[in-house]
Design an enzyme around this catalytic site. Sequence first.
Site, mmCIF file in Angstrom:
data_model
loop_
_atom_site.group_PDB
_atom_site.id
_atom_site.type_symbol
_atom_site.label_atom_id
_atom_site.label_comp_id
_atom_site.label_asym_id
_atom_site.label_seq_id
_atom_site.Cartn_x
_atom_site.Cartn_y
_atom_site.Cartn_z
ATOM 1 N N MET A 1 0.838 -1.184 0.000
ATOM 2 C CA MET A 1 0.000 0.000 0.000
ATOM 3 C C MET A 1 0.879 1.241 0.000
ATOM 4 S SD MET A 1 -1.381 -2.686 1.536
ATOM 5 C CE MET A 1 -1.055 -2.590 3.283
ATOM 6 N N CYS A 2 0.326 2.345 -0.484
ATOM 7 C CA CYS A 2 1.084 3.589 -0.474
ATOM 8 C C CYS A 2 0.115 4.741 -0.661
ATOM 9 C CB CYS A 2 2.165 3.590 -1.554
ATOM 10 S SG CYS A 2 1.568 3.884 -3.238
ATOM 11 N N ARG A 3 0.651 5.915 -0.652
ATOM 12 C CA ARG A 3 -0.032 7.125 -1.104
ATOM 13 C C ARG A 3 0.786 7.632 -2.279
ATOM 14 N NH1 ARG A 3 -4.972 7.579 0.828
ATOM 15 N NH2 ARG A 3 -4.656 5.456 0.069
ATOM 16 N N VAL A 86 4.785 7.541 -1.224
ATOM 17 C CA VAL A 86 5.313 7.051 0.051
ATOM 18 C C VAL A 86 4.750 5.652 0.244
ATOM 19 C CG1 VAL A 86 5.740 9.269 1.141
ATOM 20 C CG2 VAL A 86 3.451 8.259 1.305
ATOM 21 N N ASN A 113 -0.689 1.530 -5.614
ATOM 22 C CA ASN A 113 -1.244 1.601 -4.269
ATOM 23 C C ASN A 113 -2.192 0.427 -4.116
ATOM 24 O OD1 ASN A 113 -2.370 2.295 -1.797
ATOM 25 N ND2 ASN A 113 -3.784 3.769 -2.702
#
Length: 233
Positions: A1-3, A86, A113
């Site tokens: 997962m990320c932004r 990120v 993501n």
Amino acid sequence: MCRHLGWLGAQVAVSSLVLDPPQGLRVQSYAPRRQKHGLMNADGWGVGFFDGAIPRRWRSAAPLWGDTSFHSVAPALRSHCILAAVRSATVGMPIEVSATPPFTDGHWLLAHNGVVDRAVLPAGPAAESVCDSAILAATIFAHGLDALGDTIVKVGAADPNARLNILAANGSRLIATTWGDTLSILRRADGVVLASEPYDDDSGWGDVPDRHLVEVTQKGVTLTALDRAKGPR
């Protein structure tokens, strides 16, 4: 997962999108507001931007909030097309620079993501890392970004639990998918931002519906439902 976040428009400083906004990626690395899975994004960060037609990257496996070197240089990095992320690593995946987005095939920059079962993806030497996102990126590159919609629909059918929010850029286009997680869009006078979540409280932010393909060019923004998508036109 990320932004993740993408920009296409006038030349701007990387810091103006990643570090300066009150809820930019720097803050999202430790206090995201809309993240559905995971509490922080402390497992690395990456920034990609286009130097003419050439994609450049700066990636780290450390948290973005503590990288003083990047903070000092980011105001001097300027581009018309930027992709940054990120990372919150999926359990069991390596925390290393090669597993950190954005990934590239030399023409496109790409961030993922979400999460996907690696068993449904073809193994190949082109992946930058053994992590699920890197293998998915290599799969997308192999099929071509013009087939992104079809690729996501097929992977989603093979892994019903997958979350497949993709963001990609090639210097003249931003392409994104929503499949299980959030994506917002901001149309500014000088360009367009696509982001996992708004970086401020500007009333101009809008949410992209789930299971859609988004394409941003100098001509405008197009949204297509993924059950009808065949990739960017």
